[in-house]
Structure formats: structure tokens, C-alpha cells
Design an enzyme around this catalytic site. Structure first.
Site, short mmCIF file in Angstrom:
data_model
loop_
_atom_site.label_atom_id
_atom_site.label_comp_id
_atom_site.label_asym_id
_atom_site.label_seq_id
_atom_site.Cartn_x
_atom_site.Cartn_y
_atom_site.Cartn_z
N LYS A 93 -6.98 3.39 -3.42
CA LYS A 93 -7.55 3.49 -1.51
C LYS A 93 -7.22 5.32 -2.00
O LYS A 93 -6.39 5.72 -2.41
CB LYS A 93 -6.25 2.53 -1.42
N LYS A 120 -10.16 0.69 -3.08
CA LYS A 120 -9.95 0.15 -0.67
C LYS A 120 -10.45 1.31 -0.15
O LYS A 120 -9.36 2.52 -0.56
CB LYS A 120 -8.48 -0.26 -0.32
N ASP A 123 1.04 -0.80 0.42
CA ASP A 123 -0.01 -0.13 0.14
C ASP A 123 1.13 1.23 -0.22
O ASP A 123 1.80 1.74 0.86
CB ASP A 123 -0.80 -0.14 1.55
#
Lengths: 477, 282, 319
Positions: free
Chosen positions: C219, C255, C156
Site C-alpha cells: 500500500k 492498494k 494496514d
């Protein structure tokens, strides 16, 4: 793993429908001679027997209103305000009950009656309550006077909201009213009569007479009313304008529409798609200001239609009481027949028809969300008000062409503009001949915001300060 | 020196900025209340009304699109031009005035009325419009707009002041008009047409017909390209009701006779109100 | 069918030739009207998810969680408990699905991997000088390689918001590309920190920028900046994913992270996905919820559905 929404029905237990309803005259329910059945359009189930008011009944109601006018018009504005505030509060207190009853009698999704109609109804009473002791600022100079008895006739698409639009300003200004709800949707108006009783509103200030065209005719032609306020079809509006010719009756008319919803190639596209969907499928398209003509710039027509179809596949059609329903039932068999007739005409005239895939309930009145492409200005579906979930798509190349096509209608109620360019919004909105322009939004209503049409969409405004003026006259000299 | 023989003026219609005779070729005798011949006025017809509506419609968007400041200046200019013809106007209203003083007063008032209405041009929107505090993230405002083409029947008396009080509130906001002037006393209206032609007023904004409203008004009332009708000059209740009924066909905004109105209300009769919504967000 | 007036080339090589061409492309994307996007998200959040749908939604949501701990005070013990919870969220009910992944700082990857041995739960590591992203490219690459070397299945990363807001899109683009290479076979989630990008127009541009640079997931947030994930921001990103796919490109995952605390919140995100991208995206392969506390509320709601009685925090494990 699947994630399909389970039925989420709103309970109808909160509503207690009586087997029969009388007329609300002079503060009490009184019997009449004839009656008719009112049904749930989603199931065709009988809900109650409703009294059909005769000319004599209408006369009784007008006389009650006339007597009540004497004291109501002389009451201090601040006191009239308190009654209206009371009504606004009771509407909030009983909002769920009103929403459920509205959906049962009208067929609209509970999400809309709960989140849109009823909150706006309360807001309308709240707004006009505050005007009752401030009429000097209404725009007619000091000490303006009420007109007298108002005869008010409202449609079936927003039964309670239209009642609020009519009654709140009339009462704030010191008028008394005789209101006729639509034949197919009388129940929330009759519940409103009970609310008037709970509020201890003086007898005769609000009278509600149920019935169909004949009852309406008796009201419009009654010699002792001073004002006619009507929302409904242009055809009936025309009749009313003729009927009051040569009298002293004042009139406001809020009639039909065939709004253009104009999408430019620089639009915020996802919000435009929502605006198109909301514009025509909100309330099953039973909206006078519905964006029933999509005018899309040719360069993005294909993109817009692709996204629109995808979006429409997500529309949930069915039980109005289900909290997840987006599109409910058509209000009546007659309206369904009219929608079918115009849609068939659209096909016959060569337009291409596409309907969102959906399973329609067997009982009740239903029509799937439908789009017509390859529509020309000459087609009936591009000119006549369908008053249903049917969108006609036309294209344009330049802003001038968009304006020209949008204005090419005897109607002029509303229009939508979708573009990210500010100056274009202002120029478009000044050139479109319509009373309400939604730029980068659609189908928005507010108690403070004047609403009403140009041309054959009627005259007079409802909402805001300007909505007070049709119920007042300047101080007599 | 020989005596100057008066050159008489032909009384014509005023349509689209031009001065045609009636297409019907008809005229009627205008006489003083004492029966003295004054002139042969053009007797406007159905087709003259039709042509006038066409002219009024054609110029309407341009007139409405002019700035309020510009319209105000043009209305003021009309007053200036009238002032220059003050004597002529007094002369023309005199036969119907109770006294010379009353005739003067009518003309002076008519001139002043243009100035009063001229000043309204850029104030109407401030007074009639509004910014509306809606309960949501939107900027919402209401603006007045002209309704379009307004037909009007000016009152028979006072022939000049009544005409000005009819047409000034119509045009100040951007409407255009087809007006039927006083049938008995049309001469001041004919002169007003000549004043208008030299006042920077675009041709077609005001169209003046002379003749019989009983004959011509029904065509205006039923005309589908007319947006509103001022019946305040109609002196026959029955005819007024018929005209109102006919005007309902396309939902014309209709002003009934006998309505006492202040000046601003007169202006408001010929306005639409447009409400515009726009979201507020980053 | 693309949304831009010029159809993007399949490889976006023209669009990404220079900062100017990339700017032109990103600024040519349709705008987003904030009020309209907020309205749509608010309307979808009124969807009433009951009975069977709720049961399915709760299990689906649990299986999509990236169970996260990103604290300076993280210890081996904390990671161990987290991993245990990830594998068996409800020790009393073996029918409870396990979560999709645990999400930790890079130095905790090896520990997490060891505690998760034998499970299919992924280990995600935040990298690239998370959460601010304020470090040199070399440091960010090293940060990433280190996490991958320790066994991270998913990375991430955060974008350089400073560069983005300065209009240095090409720098952001190249950085994502470089990190993607450093990820090797690990899946790359690109965090925008939408709370710092502020406008939905920026969110849409960042979405496209990341997607064409090679992101597997996009995300919303680090969880360290408020506002973190919101429904409308997620909606805008989902619409970008839809448009990218409609343009003939890969399916990108989504996400939202941070601020998702209740089962109701989680179900609202699922509704958003369902009605924007369709059922195809309702899988942990394409949708994740970055959260920690939401898991317990989901478990309590799950019990409530099973027993008919409301549960309480004493009946779920606090980790």
C-alpha cells in the site's frame, strides 16, 4: 466483472474536407490540370481530389515566391516574427481540427497527432518566430542574409510536423518557400495554407504544390530556387544531391535510419521496455529515427524479450480515431507491401518472427507489431530501413561490441542507450555515430533541439539555433 | 675545399606518416612558370588514394579521441616546425609568387594560420555547440564532432597557403584528410609533409598526394569510406560538378569551389552535430 | 523468470540471512527512471473510458474501495454512518455494489464489526503506531494483536521509514514478519508511505522487502503525508508485484491510498492495473482503493450514466 475499453472515437465532425483542392500559389488556391485521389489509409475511403502540380505550376509557384522574397526578406525581423507568432497561435486554436485531419489522412493514432505532432508544430513556429529579429545571433555574424526561395519536400510520416520543421526556420530567416507535401498526405498542408490566409501572411511567402515524384523533381531542378530542403528516403536524397551538383543551390537532407536501441544489463528495465516499444511502434514505426534494431546485452536478453512480449500484448491496434489506439494504420498500400517484403525476407533468411496477437481491421492497410529474434547483422531486416512496426533483435556481450554493431550501418541518424551508469552513457554517446542520442529515453523531439543525421542519414540540422543556419548566409562583403 | 654539390631531395607522397613513391612508379616534371625544371614529383594514382584513405580512416578515431588541448598543441607544433624551415618554404613558393616579398608573406601567413586554427581546437564546441532548453524534464545538449575522413583538393595557387587553409580546418576538430596538393607547384606540399612527420602529428591524419587531381579526385569522390570532400581547389566547373555528383553516392558533405568562407565556417563544414538527451529525475 | 541477475531462492532465505545480504539483494534490483515511469503513467492516464467500460469501471471501483475514516474525532456515530454507506453506497439504487472494506483505527474495529454484521464487508484496522510508526516493536505488536482480537479482518501496518532510510532493511523485514504472525488469519497490508521514501528506487525496494516478508497487499500511503498515492508510484509497485509473480511467487495485492478523489482518478488506477498486471488483478481480492470522498463522485458518475444528466452533491449522501 470485465473492464474492456469501449470504443472512444474522436469525432471527425470538426473537419470539413472539400471535395477538391487546388494548389496554393501566391496566397490563393488555383486550379491545375490533373488531379489524384487522397484517401484514409485506415479505411481506404476517398477523402478528396488533390491537384497534381505540373512543371508549369511549380514554375508559377517559384515565381510567386521570388516576387514575395523581395519584400519578405526586407521586412523587419520583428514583423516577420509577428506573422509566425500568429501562425503558431492559429495552430493552437485549430489544434484539434489539425490532429483529426492528420490522423484521417495519415493513419496515425489520434492520441499521437493530438499529444505529439500538433503541439510540436505550434512549438516550432513559436520558437522560430522569436528568431526572426535575432538573426545576428544565429552563428553567422552580424546581418546574415536569407538564401532566397527554398524548395521544400516533406514525407508522409509526420506531414504537419515536417512542414513546420521546414517552413518555420525558412520564414524566420527571411526566405520564401515552395513546399511539396507527400503524395499520400497532402491535407494538413492544404489546411495550413488556409491558416496562412487567416494569418494574412503576405501572398507568395508560402506556396504549396501537391503532387508526387514528378512535381518534386520539377521543384528540385527549378533554376530559380536557392535552397532544397528534403526529408525522406536516402534514395531520393541521393538523387537530390546529384541533381543539385554544379549549381549554387544549398541543400539539407534528412534521410533514413536504422537506429540501434542499446539495452545494458543494468538498465532501468521497465523504462527500457517502454523505450523499446516507443522506439519502434510509435507512429507505426514510420519514423526515420525509429529504434528498429534492439541491441540487448546477452545476460538479460531473455528477461527483456519476455517483458517486451507481455507489454506488446497490451498494444491496442486499430481505428486511428479511437483515443485508446496505440498503433494505427500503415500509410499506404505501397508501404505495406514494402514492410511485408522485408518481413518475409527476414523469415526466409532464418530469423524468428513473432507478432503481437491482434485482430486487424479488414479494410485499410495494417501490419501487426512484430519482433524478429535470432537476427544477424547480415540479414536484410538488420540493415535495411523497414519503416514499419518491425523490430530486429540482436545481442551483444560488451560495450565495445555494442558500439561496433550499432555503428555498422551506412546510416547514422539516431541511437538509444539504456543503462543506469552515467559514465557509460557519456562514453557510449560519444562513440555512437549518430546525430541524435537518446539516453534512457527515446523518440523525443523539441523545437530547440537540433535534429539530423551522420553519414547516409543526411546533412544539415533542423531545430534550435543550428536549424536556422541552413537558411542563412553570412553578410555579403 | 671542393664545392659542395647539392644533394637533391626526392619528392615523395606522404601517406600514413611515411614517404612512399607512387605505387604506380610514375613521376611528373615540376617546372617553374618560366619553364625551368625544378623536380620530378610523384604522380599519385588511384591506389595511392586508396592507401591514403585507409591510413586516414585507421587513425581517425584516435585523432578525434585526442583531447582538444592535445590537438591544439600539435597544430601549434606544426607552426613551430614550419618556422624552422621558413627559408626553404619561401624558396619553394618563390617561382610562383609575384615577388620575393609576396613569397615571404605567403609563408608567414601559412605559419600564422596554423596558430590561428590551433587555438580553435578547444573553442569549437563552445561556439558551435549548445545546451538546449527543451520543454520537458530532460537535459539536452548538442556537441560538434568531426565528420570522419575528408578528401580535399587544394587550390593550385597559392600552393602553400591554399593547402594550409584547406587542411588545418579539416583536422583541427578531429577529422583526418587525404589532400591532393597543387599540381603545378607541389614542392611546398612535399616539404609540409616532412614538417608534419616531425610535428607529433599521428601518421595518417594528413595524407598528401601530388599529381593530377583530374585523375585522382574521382576515386576520392566515389570512395564509400570518405565522409566529405572539399572541392574548393577545383578550378574547372565541369569537373567540380562531376566530382560533386559522384560524391553524392554516399551523401558526402561537399564544399563547392568558389565559396568564400571565413575560418570558422571552414571548420564548421567538416563537423557533424550530435544532440544528446537524458532525463532529469531522482 | 526473475528480474535480478541472480534468481532469488523460492524462500528468499539466503537473501534475508543478514542485513548485508538483504541490502545486496534490494540494491541489485533494476533501477527506476523517474521520467520514464512518470511518462508511462501519464500516457496510461489518457485512456478514454467511455460508456460500457465506464459503467463497468465505476462499479468495479466502488467494489474495491476501502472506505476510510482515520480521524482523532472519529465517533461511534461516524463509524455507524460509514458502515451504512459501505453496505449501501446509494440508498436509492440497490444495484450499486457495496465497498470492499471499511478502514478505521484499531479502537473502532469492534464498533465497525457490529455495524457491518451480516454483510461481507471487511474491517481493516490501521496498526503499528499509525501513521508515523514511531513506537517500539512491542507496542506495534500489541497494537496489531489488539485490533485482531477485536475482529479486524485486515491489518494496514506502516513500515519504519526511518529504519528503511538508514539502510536497516533487516529490521523492517523482521518487523513485517512479526506483525504478519500477530495478524494470525487477518490479511496484512504493508504501507510504505511513499511520500517519505521519495524515490521510485526506494519504492521498488520497499515493495520487494514487504513481499518477501509476507505482505498480502502493498500500500502506498497513510493518507496523512503529501504526496499520497500517485499513478507512477502505483505503477512501480504494480511492476514489482508482476515481477514477484513472474518469479514464481504469490499474487500480491495493491492498494493506492490517499489523493484519489474523483471517478476519473479511480478509473485511471484501474487502467494501470489492467495494463500492468492484467484482468486477473481486477478484483477486490487483489486491488483496493484507499479513499473516502471518491465514493460520492463514483456514485454521481454512475447516476450520470444511468440518467444521462449530471448529478450533484445534494443527491448523494454526505457522511
Amino acid at each position: 466483472m470485465s473492464f474492456e475499453y469501449a470504443p472512444a472515437p474522436e469525432s471527425t465532425a470538426i473537419v470539413k474536407i472539400k471535395p477538391t483542392y487546388g494548389l496554393f500559389i501566391n496566397g490563393v488556391f488555383v486550379d491545375g490540370e490533373k488531379s489524384f485521389s487522397t484517401i484514409n489509409p485506415a479505411t481506404e475511403a476517398h477523402l478528396a481530389d488533390i491537384t497534381e502540380a505540373s512543371a508549369a505550376d511549380v514554375d508559377r509557384a517559384v515565381r510567386a515566391a521570388r516576387v514575395a522574397f523581395g519584400s519578405w526578406s526586407k521586412m523587419r525581423g520583428a514583423d516577420r516574427a509577428k506573422y509566425l507568432y500568429r501562425i503558431a497561435r492559429i495552430i493552437q486554436e485549430r489544434s484539434r481540427e489539425l490532429a483529426v485531419l492528420e490522423s484521417m489522412n495519415n493513419g496515425k493514432p489520434i492520441r499521437e497527432s493530438r499529444d505529439v505532432d500538433v503541439p510540436l508544430v505550434a512549438a516550432h513556429f513559436f520558437h522560430y518566430a522569436g528568431w526572426a529579429d535575432k538573426l545576428d545571433y544565429a552563428g553567422l555574424g552580424a546581418n546574415p542574409e536569407p538564401l532566397g526561395v527554398a524548395g521544400q519536400i516533406i514525407p508522409w510520416n509526420f506531414p504537419l510536423l515536417m512542414l513546420a520543421w521546414k517552413i518555420a526556420p525558412a520564414l524566420a530567416a527571411g526566405n520564401t518557400v515552395v513546399l511539396k507535401p507527400a503524395e499520400t498526405t497532402p491535407l494538413t498542408a492544404l489546411l495550413f495554407a488556409e491558416i496562412c490566409q487567416q494569418a494574412d501572411l503576405p501572398a507568395g511567402v508560402v506556396n504549396i504544390v501537391t503532387g508526387a515524384g514528378e512535381t518534386g523533381r520539377a521543384l528540385v531542378n527549378h533554376p530559380d530556387i536557392n535552397k532544397v530542403a528534403f526529408t525522406g528516403s536516402t534514395e531520393v536524397g541521393r538523387y537530390i544531391a546529384q541533381a543539385v551538383a554544379g549549381t549554387n543551390k544549398k541543400v539539407t537532407l534528412e534521410l533514413g535510419g536504422k537506429a540501434a536501441n542499446i539495452v545494458f544489463d543494468d538498465a532501468a528495465i521497465d523504462q527500457a521496455i517502454e523505450g523499446i516499444v516507443n522506439g519502434i511502434f510509435f507512429n507505426q514505426g514510420h519514423v526515420c529515427c525509429a529504434g528498429s534494431r534492439l541491441l540487448v546485452q546477452e545476460s538479460i536478453a531473455e528477461t527483456v524479450l519476455g517483458l517486451l512480449y507481455e507489454r506488446m500484448k497490451n498494444l491496442r491496434i486499430g481505428d486511428p480515431m479511437d483515443k485508446n489506439t496505440d498503433v494505427g494504420a500503415i500509410n499506404s498500400a505501397a508501404q505495406l507491401a514494402k514492410i511485408r517484403e522485408l518481413s518475409d525476407a527476414g523469415e526466409a533468411e532464418g530469423a524468428d518472427r513473432w507478432s503481437a496477437p491482434c485482430t486487424l481491421p479488414e479494410k485499410g492497410f495494417w501490419f501487426p507489431p512484430t519482433v524478429f529474434t535470432n537476427v544477424s547483422q547480415v540479414h536484410r531486416i538488420a540493415r535495411e530501413e523497414v519503416f514499419g512496426p518491425v523490430l530486429s533483435v540482436l545481442t551483444f556481450r560488451t560495450p565495445d561490441e555494442a558500439v561496433e554493431k550499432a555503428n555498422n550501418s551506412p546510416y547514422g541518424l539516431s541511437a538509444g542507450i539504456w543503462t543506469e551508469k552515467g559514465s557509460r552513457i557519456l562514453e557510449m554517446s560519444s562513440r555512437l555515430r549518430a546525430g541524435v542520442i537518446w539516453a534512457n529515453t527515446f523518440n523525443k523531439f523539441d523545437a530547440t533541439s537540433p535534429f539530423g543525421g551522420y553519414k547516409e542519414s543526411g546533412y544539415g540540422r533542423e531545430g534550435g539555433r543550428q536549424g536556422l543556419e541552413p537558411y542563412l548566409k553570412a553578410a555579403s562583403k | 675545399m671542393s664545392e659542395h654539390i647539392e644533394v637533391r631531395r626526392t619528392a615523395k607522397l606522404f601517406i600514413g606518416g611515411a614517404f612512399p613513391r607512387s605505387e604506380s612508379g610514375r613521376t611528373y616534371e615540376v617546372k617553374s612558370p618560366e619553364g625551368k625544371f625544378i623536380a620530378n614529383a610523384a604522380q599519385g594514382s588511384r591506389k595511392d588514394a586508396r592507401d591514403a584513405v585507409t591510413a586516414a580512416r585507421a587513425i581517425q578515431p584516435k585523432w578525434a579521441g585526442a583531447t582538444a588541448y592535445n590537438r591544439g598543441q600539435i597544430l601549434y607544433r606544426i607552426a613551430e616546425m614550419m618556422e624552422g624551415r621558413r627559408a626553404q618554404f619561401i624558396d619553394e613558393v618563390s617561382p610562383w609568387a609575384k615577388s620575393a616579398k609576396k613569397a615571404e608573406a605567403e609563408v608567414d601567413e601559412a605559419i600564422d594560420r596554423w596558430i590561428w586554427f590551433a587555438g580553435w581546437s578547444d573553442k569549437i564546441a563552445m561556439v558551435v555547440g549548445s545546451s538546449n532548453p527543451v520543454a520537458g524534464p530532460f537535459f539536452n545538449f548538442s556537441v560538434p564532432e568531426p565528420t570522419g575522413v575528408v578528401a580535399a583538393i587544394a587550390p593550385n595557387r597559392p600552393s602553400l597557403l591554399g593547402l594550409v587553409d584547406t587542411i588545418a580546418p579539416i583536422i583541427v576538430s578531429g577529422n583526418t584528410t587525404v589532400v591532393i596538393a597543387s599540381q603545378d607547384a607541389p614542392m611546398a606540399a612535399v616539404t609540409l609533409g616532412e614538417v608534419l612527420a616531425t610535428s607529433d602529428l599521428p601518421g595518417g591524419v594528413i595524407n598528401i598526394l601530388t599529381g593530377s587531381y583530374v585523375e585522382v579526385a574521382p576515386w576520392l569522390a566515389s570512395h564509400m569510406d570518405v565522409n566529405a570532400i572539399d572541392l574548393s581547389g577545383v578550378d574547372d566547373e565541369k569537373i567540380a560538378a562531376e566530382l560533386e555528383k559522384a560524391s553524392a553516392e554516399n551523401l558526402k558533405r561537399c564544399l563547392r569551389p568558389g565559396t568564400e568562407l571565413d575560418g570558422l565556417t571552414r571548420i564548421k563544414n567538416w563537423l557533424e552535430l550530435k544532440t544528446v538527451w537524458h532525463p532529469r529525475g531522482f | 523468470m526473475g528480474l535480478t541477475t541472480q534468481a532469488p531462492s523460492q524462500t528468499f532465505s539466503d537473501e534475508t540471512r543478514t542485513n548485508a545480504s538483504l541490502t545486496k539483494f534490494l540494491h541489485g534490483l533494476p533501477g527506476v527512471d523517474q521520467v520514464g515511469a512518470d511518462e508511462r503513467a501519464a500516457m496510461l492516464s489518457t485512456r478514454s473510458i467511455k460508456t460500457s467500460a465506464k459503467a463497468e469501471g465505476i462499479d468495479l471501483a466502488i467494489s474495491m474501495i476501502d472506505l476510510t475514516t482515520l480521524e482523532g474525532m472519529d465517533t461511534a456515530g461516524k463509524i455507524k454512518t460509514l458502515c451504512a454507506k459501505a453496505m449501501r453506497p446509494d440508498p436509492f439504487d440497490p444495484t450499486t455494489p457495496s465497498v470492499a472494506a471499511v478502514c478505521v483505527y484499531g479502537d473502532k474495529v469492534a464498533q465497525a464489526k457490529s455495524y457491518l454484521t451480516g454483510s461481507s464487508i471487511q474491517v481493516a484496522a490501521v496498526a503499528t503506531a499509525f501513521p508515523s510508526g514511531r513506537a517500539s516493536r512491542a507496542v506495534k505488536l500489541l497494537d496489531t494483536s489488539d485490533a485482531v482480537a477485536q475482529g479486524a479482518d485486515e491489518i494496514d501496518m506502516v513500515i519504519d521509514r526511518g529504519a528503511f532510510l538508514e539502510g536497516r532493511y533487516m529490521d523492517v523485514f523482521e518487523e513485517i514478519q512479526a506483525i504478519k504472525v500477530a495478524c494470525k488469519s487477518a490479511h496484512l497490508k504493508v504501507i510504505f508511505e511513499t511520500g517519505e521514501l521519495r524515490t521510485y528506487d526506494n519504492v521498488r525496494r520497499a515493495s520487494w522487502l514487504a513481499m518477501i516478508a509476507g505482505a498480502d497487499f502493498i500500500k502506498t500511503s497513510t493518507g496523512k503525508v503529501s504526496p499520497a498515492a500517485t499513478l507512477p508510484v502505483t505503477l512501480v509497485m504494480l511492476q514489482a508485484i508482476r515481477d514477484f509473480h513472474n518469479a514464481g511467487q504469490r499474487k500480491i495485492g495493491m492498494k493506492p491510498a490517499g489523493g484519489i478523489r474523483t471517478a476519473k482518478d479511480a478509473l485511471r488506477y484501474l487502467v494501470l492495473v489492467k495494463e500492468t498486471l492484467g484482468d486477473a488483478w481486477l478484483t477486490p481480492d487483489l486491488f483496493r482503493l484507499g479513499a473516502s470522498s471518491v465514493l460520492n463522485d463514483l456514485l454521481m458518475q454512475r447516476k450520470r450514466l444511468q440518467t444521462g444528466a449530471y448529478s450533484g452533491p445534494d443527491y448523494v449522501t454526505v457522511d
